[in-house]
Design a protein around this motif. Structure first.
Motif, PDB file in Angstrom:
ATOM      1  N   LEU A  96     -24.944  50.518  -5.950  1.00 51.17           N
ATOM      2  CA  LEU A  96     -24.258  50.735  -7.225  1.00 51.17           C
ATOM      3  C   LEU A  96     -25.260  50.744  -8.383  1.00 51.17           C
ATOM      4  CD1 LEU A  96     -21.887  50.689  -9.259  1.00 51.17           C
ATOM      5  CD2 LEU A  96     -21.578  48.263  -8.743  1.00 51.17           C
ATOM      6  N   LEU A  97     -25.248  51.843  -9.131  1.00 52.23           N
ATOM      7  CA  LEU A  97     -26.113  51.944 -10.310  1.00 52.23           C
ATOM      8  C   LEU A  97     -25.365  51.326 -11.491  1.00 52.23           C
ATOM      9  CD1 LEU A  97     -27.126  55.690  -9.887  1.00 52.23           C
ATOM     10  CD2 LEU A  97     -28.510  53.691  -9.273  1.00 52.23           C
ATOM     11  N   ALA A  98     -25.763  50.132 -11.870  1.00 55.33           N
ATOM     12  CA  ALA A  98     -25.038  49.458 -12.952  1.00 55.33           C
ATOM     13  C   ALA A  98     -26.010  48.921 -14.002  1.00 55.33           C
ATOM     14  CB  ALA A  98     -24.176  48.336 -12.385  1.00 55.33           C
ATOM     15  N   GLY A 102     -24.011  51.861 -21.202  1.00 53.16           N
ATOM     16  CA  GLY A 102     -22.621  52.233 -21.487  1.00 53.16           C
ATOM     17  C   GLY A 102     -22.338  52.312 -22.983  1.00 53.16           C
ATOM     18  N   THR A 103     -23.287  52.864 -23.749  1.00 49.78           N
ATOM     19  CA  THR A 103     -23.123  52.858 -25.209  1.00 49.78           C
ATOM     20  C   THR A 103     -21.901  53.652 -25.679  1.00 49.78           C
ATOM     21  OG1 THR A 103     -24.753  54.619 -25.284  1.00 49.78           O
ATOM     22  CG2 THR A 103     -25.523  52.449 -25.905  1.00 49.78           C
ATOM     23  N   ARG A 104     -21.567  54.736 -24.935  1.00 46.53           N
ATOM     24  CA  ARG A 104     -20.435  55.555 -25.381  1.00 46.53           C
ATOM     25  C   ARG A 104     -19.115  54.791 -25.279  1.00 46.53           C
ATOM     26  NH1 ARG A 104     -21.677  60.616 -21.724  1.00 46.53           N
ATOM     27  NH2 ARG A 104     -22.932  59.060 -20.670  1.00 46.53           N
ATOM     28  N   VAL A 178     -33.002  44.112 -10.349  1.00 44.26           N
ATOM     29  CA  VAL A 178     -33.082  44.477 -11.762  1.00 44.26           C
ATOM     30  C   VAL A 178     -34.026  45.671 -11.931  1.00 44.26           C
ATOM     31  CG1 VAL A 178     -33.704  43.624 -14.056  1.00 44.26           C
ATOM     32  CG2 VAL A 178     -32.671  42.072 -12.390  1.00 44.26           C
ATOM     33  N   GLN A 179     -33.576  46.694 -12.633  1.00 44.24           N
ATOM     34  CA  GLN A 179     -34.423  47.869 -12.842  1.00 44.24           C
ATOM     35  C   GLN A 179     -35.423  47.627 -13.978  1.00 44.24           C
ATOM     36  OE1 GLN A 179     -31.061  50.562 -14.732  1.00 44.24           O
ATOM     37  NE2 GLN A 179     -33.054  51.453 -15.177  1.00 44.24           N
ATOM     38  N   GLU A 180     -36.348  48.556 -14.109  1.00 39.86           N
ATOM     39  CA  GLU A 180     -37.369  48.370 -15.144  1.00 39.86           C
ATOM     40  C   GLU A 180     -36.944  48.946 -16.500  1.00 39.86           C
ATOM     41  OE1 GLU A 180     -40.956  49.387 -12.840  1.00 39.86           O
ATOM     42  OE2 GLU A 180     -39.868  47.995 -11.548  1.00 39.86           O
ATOM     43  N   ILE A 386     -15.513  57.104 -16.364  1.00 44.70           N
ATOM     44  CA  ILE A 386     -15.181  56.477 -17.650  1.00 44.70           C
ATOM     45  C   ILE A 386     -16.449  56.448 -18.500  1.00 44.70           C
ATOM     46  CG2 ILE A 386     -14.413  54.352 -18.788  1.00 44.70           C
ATOM     47  CD1 ILE A 386     -12.746  53.753 -16.315  1.00 44.70           C
ATOM     48  N   LYS A 387     -16.521  57.366 -19.444  1.00 43.20           N
ATOM     49  CA  LYS A 387     -17.692  57.410 -20.331  1.00 43.20           C
ATOM     50  C   LYS A 387     -17.290  56.949 -21.730  1.00 43.20           C
ATOM     51  CE  LYS A 387     -20.472  59.559 -17.349  1.00 43.20           C
ATOM     52  NZ  LYS A 387     -21.528  58.801 -16.657  1.00 43.20           N
ATOM     53  N   ASN A 388     -16.068  57.376 -22.146  1.00 45.81           N
ATOM     54  CA  ASN A 388     -15.635  57.120 -23.524  1.00 45.81           C
ATOM     55  C   ASN A 388     -14.359  56.285 -23.535  1.00 45.81           C
ATOM     56  OD1 ASN A 388     -17.611  59.132 -24.469  1.00 45.81           O
ATOM     57  ND2 ASN A 388     -16.272  60.539 -23.358  1.00 45.81           N
TER      58      ASN A 388
HETATM   59  P1  UTP Z   1     -24.824  57.235 -17.888  1.00 47.30           P
HETATM   60  O1  UTP Z   1     -25.580  58.476 -17.917  1.00 47.30           O
HETATM   61  O2  UTP Z   1     -23.352  57.321 -18.096  1.00 47.30           O
HETATM   62  O3  UTP Z   1     -25.488  56.217 -18.924  1.00 47.30           O
HETATM   63  O4  UTP Z   1     -25.097  56.517 -16.504  1.00 47.30           O
HETATM   64  P2  UTP Z   1     -25.001  54.814 -19.500  1.00 47.30           P
HETATM   65  O5  UTP Z   1     -26.210  54.167 -20.069  1.00 47.30           O
HETATM   66  O6  UTP Z   1     -24.261  53.990 -18.486  1.00 47.30           O
HETATM   67  O7  UTP Z   1     -23.941  55.178 -20.625  1.00 47.30           O
HETATM   68  P3  UTP Z   1     -24.153  55.741 -22.116  1.00 47.30           P
HETATM   69  O8  UTP Z   1     -24.772  57.103 -21.952  1.00 47.30           O
HETATM   70  O9  UTP Z   1     -25.037  54.776 -22.841  1.00 47.30           O
HETATM   71  O10 UTP Z   1     -22.753  55.799 -22.655  1.00 47.30           O
HETATM   72  C1  UTP Z   1     -24.657  56.993 -15.262  1.00 47.30           C
HETATM   73  C2  UTP Z   1     -24.839  55.876 -14.242  1.00 47.30           C
HETATM   74  O11 UTP Z   1     -26.201  55.489 -14.146  1.00 47.30           O
HETATM   75  C3  UTP Z   1     -26.356  54.109 -14.416  1.00 47.30           C
HETATM   76  C4  UTP Z   1     -25.135  53.723 -15.237  1.00 47.30           C
HETATM   77  O12 UTP Z   1     -24.894  52.339 -15.134  1.00 47.30           O
HETATM   78  C5  UTP Z   1     -24.075  54.598 -14.590  1.00 47.30           C
HETATM   79  O13 UTP Z   1     -23.624  54.025 -13.384  1.00 47.30           O
HETATM   80  N1  UTP Z   1     -27.633  53.873 -15.128  1.00 47.30           N
HETATM   81  C6  UTP Z   1     -27.928  54.598 -16.244  1.00 47.30           C
HETATM   82  C7  UTP Z   1     -28.482  52.920 -14.639  1.00 47.30           C
HETATM   83  O14 UTP Z   1     -28.188  52.242 -13.631  1.00 47.30           O
HETATM   84  N2  UTP Z   1     -29.663  52.721 -15.317  1.00 47.30           N
HETATM   85  C8  UTP Z   1     -30.009  53.419 -16.405  1.00 47.30           C
HETATM   86  O15 UTP Z   1     -31.102  53.194 -16.959  1.00 47.30           O
HETATM   87  C9  UTP Z   1     -29.108  54.385 -16.896  1.00 47.30           C
END
Ligand code: UTP
Length: 409
Positions: A96-98, A102-104, A178-180, A386-388
């Motif tokens: 899971l990329l988390a 999620g600024t939007r 934890v990513q960099e 879910i972006k917005n």
């Molecule tokens: P998004 O492109 O939607 O970016 O990420 P974000 O940072 O979550 O949201 P905004 O653009 O600021 O609104 C797509 C996926 O990649 C992960 C996010 O958690 C999401 O699952 N991601 C994004 C990472 O794991 N690391 C990052 O540096 C960026």
């Protein structure tokens, strides 16, 4: 690194503003700031001027083969059997990329902690775990789950999973890493300070997952446990199926080293990245990288030539990722709202974009693979990002789709 060395280094890159408040700091803060300066990858800053990887594509042509929904239906039993068998033998993990900000969505908590329930609490993380649990129940096997966070949200994320008892998942099969981070800079390439002793940084993009996964020691752990395939997925698509046996089976059956879940584009203008070929190798191009002509181009059967939109759900064979580890990933320059200290040292949270973040993207890893299966899924069943908060790709639109699929919110 001492003060003089830091000053020297910053001069070289025109970044002396980072030491502006040095004299006001306590000894610990001074050391911390110097450590951060030492860790900055200054090479990234040149992309603020030159722009990122966009526009550097090779020759783009449509993808020839894909497994369509009809194709999958016809072979469902066979593919599912192969996938279930691989999962039962521990060959498949999910990641899971988390780490995103999620600024939007505009919540100050990790996106996965967002509550999408209407009559009860249902968190994004909870929905994802439920979807994965379906496969655990189907196969009778726990699927190792790796969760990538960033230093900005790791503590909150881990605590939340602990508090919620991993939403019923066996915690022995869950690992966090934890990513960099990368520096965040103004439009003229000056790195921002977020506090007097803190450089403004943001997660270095979801393409950083493999390097961070390897560095954390988890890749080695996975391989030792017999994991061969890893299903990468985003935090924000609450309808998606991960470690989907049929998807895994189709990939293994076709001998592919990578695969992407795709949806048929809703219209030629839809703003999604599409899977195609670039110089004969699999690649994903963003919607704005397709020419007008390509966008409307048709196949003989009348379908769009560039039809398959990606939904950030990929399967990779680990040994093929390792082969390409040394390859430099493209840097994407992304405009973002970056909190910073103004001239007078006051913290400002901007209302609109005020600078750049530097990111690598997981979609660029597809081009490093020798092949990639396009596996078509039904958008109504598997694509509810879910972006917005409202409107397109929002909490509202995802809630609608979940309800359409029978989830009581
Ligand atoms: P998004 O492109 O939607 O970016 O990420 P974000 O940072 O979550 O949201 P905004 O653009 O600021 O609104 C797509 C996926 O990649 C992960 C996010 O958690 C999401 O699952 N991601 C994004 C990472 O794991 N690391 C990052 O540096 C960026």
């Amino acid at each position: 690194m001492n003060y003089n060395q830091a000053e020297e280094l910053l001069k070289q890159y025109n970044q002396e503003q980072l030491l502006k408040y040095y004299d006001e700091l306590s000894p610990e803060q001074k050391n911390s700031l110097l450590r951060q300066i030492e860790e900055i990858d200054f090479e990234l800053l040149k992309f603020a001027k030159e722009g990122g990887a966009e526009g550097e594509k090779g020759v783009i042509t449509p993808l020839e083969d894909a497994v369509s929904i009809e194709n999958i239906k016809a072979n469902q039993e066979k593919y599912t059997k192969i996938g279930v068998d691989a999962i039962q033998h521990g060959k498949v993990a999910a990641l899971l990329l988390a780490g995103g900000m999620g600024t939007r969505l505009g919540s100050d908590k990790p996106k996965g902690m967002y509550n999408i329930g209407k009559t009860k609490d249902i968190y994004i993380f909870e929905m994802l775990i439920r979807n994965l649990l379906d496969v655990v129940h189907q196969t009778g096997a726990w699927i190792p789950l790796y969760i990538m966070t960033s230093e900005k949200n790791n503590e909150d994320t881990v605590r939340f999973f602990e508090e919620k008892d991993y939403f019923g998942y066996d915690k022995d099969y869950v690992d966090f890493f934890v990513q960099e981070m990368a520096p965040a800079a103004s439009y003229d390439g000056k790195i921002y300070l977020e506090e007097k002793d803190r450089i403004s940084t943001s997660p270095n993009g979801n393409g950083g997952w493999f390097i961070s996964f390897v560095r954390s020691g988890l890749c080695e752990k996975a391989k030792k446990a017999g994991v061969e395939y890893i299903n990468i997925f985003a935090v924000d698509n609450v309808c998606q199926r991960m470690a989907d046996p049929c998807f895994v089976g189709a990939t293994i059956d076709g001998g592919y080293c990578s695969a992407a879940k795709v949806v048929s584009k809703a219209s030629p203008e839809e703003k999604v990245g599409v899977l195609c070929l670039e110089d004969g190798r699999p690649s994903i191009v963003e919607y704005y990288e397709l020419t007008e002509e390509m966008r409307y181009e048709k196949r003989k059967n009348g379908e769009l030539a560039y039809k398959y939109g990606v939904i950030l759900n990929y399967l990779f064979r680990i040994k093929d990722l390792e082969k390409n580890q040394e390859e430099n990933m493209a840097i994407h320059v992304v405009e973002k709202k970056i909190p910073y200290l103004d001239e007078n040292g006051n913290k400002v949270t901007p209302e609109s974009e005020n600078g750049y973040k530097f990111e690598t993207l997981v979609l660029d890893m597809i081009h490093m693979m020798d092949n990639c299966l396009a596996y078509e899924v039904e958008r109504e069943k598997e694509f509810a990002p879910i972006k917005n908060k409202t409107g397109v790709d929002s909490v509202e639109s995802a809630q609608k789709l979940l309800e359409y699929n029978g989830v009581v919110l």
